[in-house]
Enzyme design. Sequence first.
Site, PDB file in Angstrom:
ATOM      1  CD  GLU A  59      19.543  -0.279  50.651  1.00 36.76           C
ATOM      2  OE1 GLU A  59      19.051  -0.509  51.744  1.00 36.76           O
ATOM      3  OE2 GLU A  59      18.891  -0.281  49.598  1.00 36.76           O
ATOM      4  CD  GLU A  60      19.082   1.226  45.395  1.00 38.23           C
ATOM      5  OE1 GLU A  60      19.357   0.421  44.493  1.00 38.23           O
ATOM      6  OE2 GLU A  60      18.255   0.995  46.292  1.00 38.23           O
ATOM      7  CG  ASP A  98      17.593  -5.839  47.241  1.00 41.40           C
ATOM      8  OD1 ASP A  98      17.379  -7.017  47.548  1.00 41.40           O
ATOM      9  OD2 ASP A  98      18.063  -4.990  48.031  1.00 41.40           O
ATOM     10  CG  ASP A 148      15.184   1.506  44.194  1.00 42.27           C
ATOM     11  OD1 ASP A 148      14.872   1.999  45.279  1.00 42.27           O
ATOM     12  OD2 ASP A 148      14.877   0.341  43.857  1.00 42.27           O
ATOM     13  CG  LEU A 178      12.423   5.230  46.934  1.00 44.00           C
ATOM     14  CD1 LEU A 178      12.015   6.677  47.196  1.00 44.00           C
ATOM     15  CD2 LEU A 178      11.951   4.811  45.552  1.00 44.00           C
ATOM     16  CG  ASP A 179      13.458   2.178  53.879  1.00 46.98           C
ATOM     17  OD1 ASP A 179      14.114   1.127  53.846  1.00 46.98           O
ATOM     18  OD2 ASP A 179      12.484   2.356  54.637  1.00 46.98           O
ATOM     19  CG  ASP A 189      17.616   2.898  51.679  1.00 46.24           C
ATOM     20  OD1 ASP A 189      17.418   3.066  50.464  1.00 46.24           O
ATOM     21  OD2 ASP A 189      17.031   2.041  52.359  1.00 46.24           O
ATOM     22  CD  GLU A 194      17.743  -0.679  55.141  1.00 40.64           C
ATOM     23  OE1 GLU A 194      16.763  -0.611  54.396  1.00 40.64           O
ATOM     24  OE2 GLU A 194      18.379  -1.735  55.309  1.00 40.64           O
TER      25      GLU A 194
HETATM   26  O1  F6P Z   1      15.398  -2.919  53.469  1.00 39.80           O
HETATM   27  C1  F6P Z   1      14.316  -2.613  52.792  1.00 39.80           C
HETATM   28  C2  F6P Z   1      12.974  -2.861  53.434  1.00 39.80           C
HETATM   29  O2  F6P Z   1      12.037  -2.459  52.484  1.00 39.80           O
HETATM   30  C3  F6P Z   1      12.711  -2.168  54.770  1.00 39.80           C
HETATM   31  O3  F6P Z   1      12.449  -0.819  54.627  1.00 39.80           O
HETATM   32  C4  F6P Z   1      11.539  -2.953  55.293  1.00 39.80           C
HETATM   33  O4  F6P Z   1      11.424  -2.889  56.685  1.00 39.80           O
HETATM   34  C5  F6P Z   1      11.845  -4.346  54.821  1.00 39.80           C
HETATM   35  O5  F6P Z   1      12.761  -4.241  53.714  1.00 39.80           O
HETATM   36  C6  F6P Z   1      10.616  -5.078  54.345  1.00 39.80           C
HETATM   37  O6  F6P Z   1      10.930  -6.386  54.184  1.00 39.80           O
HETATM   38  P1  F6P Z   1       9.890  -7.547  53.752  1.00 39.80           P
HETATM   39  O7  F6P Z   1      10.227  -7.800  52.336  1.00 39.80           O
HETATM   40  O8  F6P Z   1      10.214  -8.677  54.626  1.00 39.80           O
HETATM   41  O9  F6P Z   1       8.506  -7.034  53.939  1.00 39.80           O
END
Ligand code: F6P
Length: 338
Positions: A94-95, A65, A71, A118-119, A116, A283
């Site tokens: 996670e980073e 990513d 982040d 900055l989710d 994580d 997560e």
């Molecule tokens: O894992 C990171 C994340 O941003 C989650 O927090 C979120 O539910 C998902 O990915 C969003 O994914 P998409 O790119 O399919 O919308």
Amino acid sequence: MQELGTTLSSFIINEQRKLGSSAGGTFTGLLNDITIACKGIANLVNRGDLAGVLGVTDSENSMGDVQKKMDLIADQMFIDALENNGHCAGMASEEQDDVIHTSEGKQRGHYLVTFDPLDGSSNMDINMDVGAIFSILQAPEGIINPTAEHFSRPGTEQIAAGYCLYGPSTMMVLTTGNGVNGFTLCSSIGEFILTHPNMAIPEDTAEYAINASNQRFWEKPVQDYIADCVQGEEGPLGKRYNMRWVAAMVGEIHRILCRGGIFLYPIDERNREAGGKLRLLYEGNPMAMIVEQAGGAAYTGYERVMEVKPNGDPHQRVPVIMGSKNEVMKVMEYHKNA
Ligand code: F6P
């Protein structure tokens, strides 16, 4: 004068006393370190472009990513806050590719923390919800520099988990295995105040969250369940559903804790080899603990998320189906019947 309310620290101290825990001081200290990181991040997220924290860097994390500026800043804020007071024996983020050892010369404590920082960070640049997710494990006795294996433990071994949602207000939601409580950051005194005691997920719901653009990749049970939801009261589920997608897991789970719902990030043809999209340690496990503690359910489609066997890779991925208990069990039925 307006009453101050219960701060997060005094809430934890009282909880520990009730449980007769001898770990009170250091555990409260560790949670305090986490809240310091979250308050610092909230301040930057809130100021956005004024703080110069929007946009991407030219680096990628171990999962490929692209990392946002925020982040990396949030990651460092967690590490600094957790190292400062010596309550933590090691961290996994996670980073970062590898687990993080406490710097030489710094005191080490009794806990391992995964986070994580900055989710949902792709929401950062569009001024939408982002969050932080964390999980706390007891550190094994006598280990100075924990390895990936020390962190790779089933979710059932977590002693606490929480998240901080940076939304219109900043909220910390926490479980230490005795229910779930929510605290709102009061910016005038800089403290998290208990505003949502004993959060409970309604058992039934008619609201689902799934990235429907992936539909053609899903397995049959998820295809069938969503097709039945879309048919509304004319279909076999007999009710009209609503759909929401925040694109940050913290936002989805917070909505579910407040008014019920089901969140799915299932296994699909694109992520099958990796094992899913979301990360088990950063997560899946912490959110599963929070959801279960609030009376909900958290499965992969085949087993409880918290019982998934870790494979030693701190970046292991997992499919998740979590939220209102009766709805999650309904989706499990689709899997059993498939
Ligand atoms: O894992 C990171 C994340 O941003 C989650 O927090 C979120 O539910 C998902 O990915 C969003 O994914 P998409 O790119 O399919 O919308």
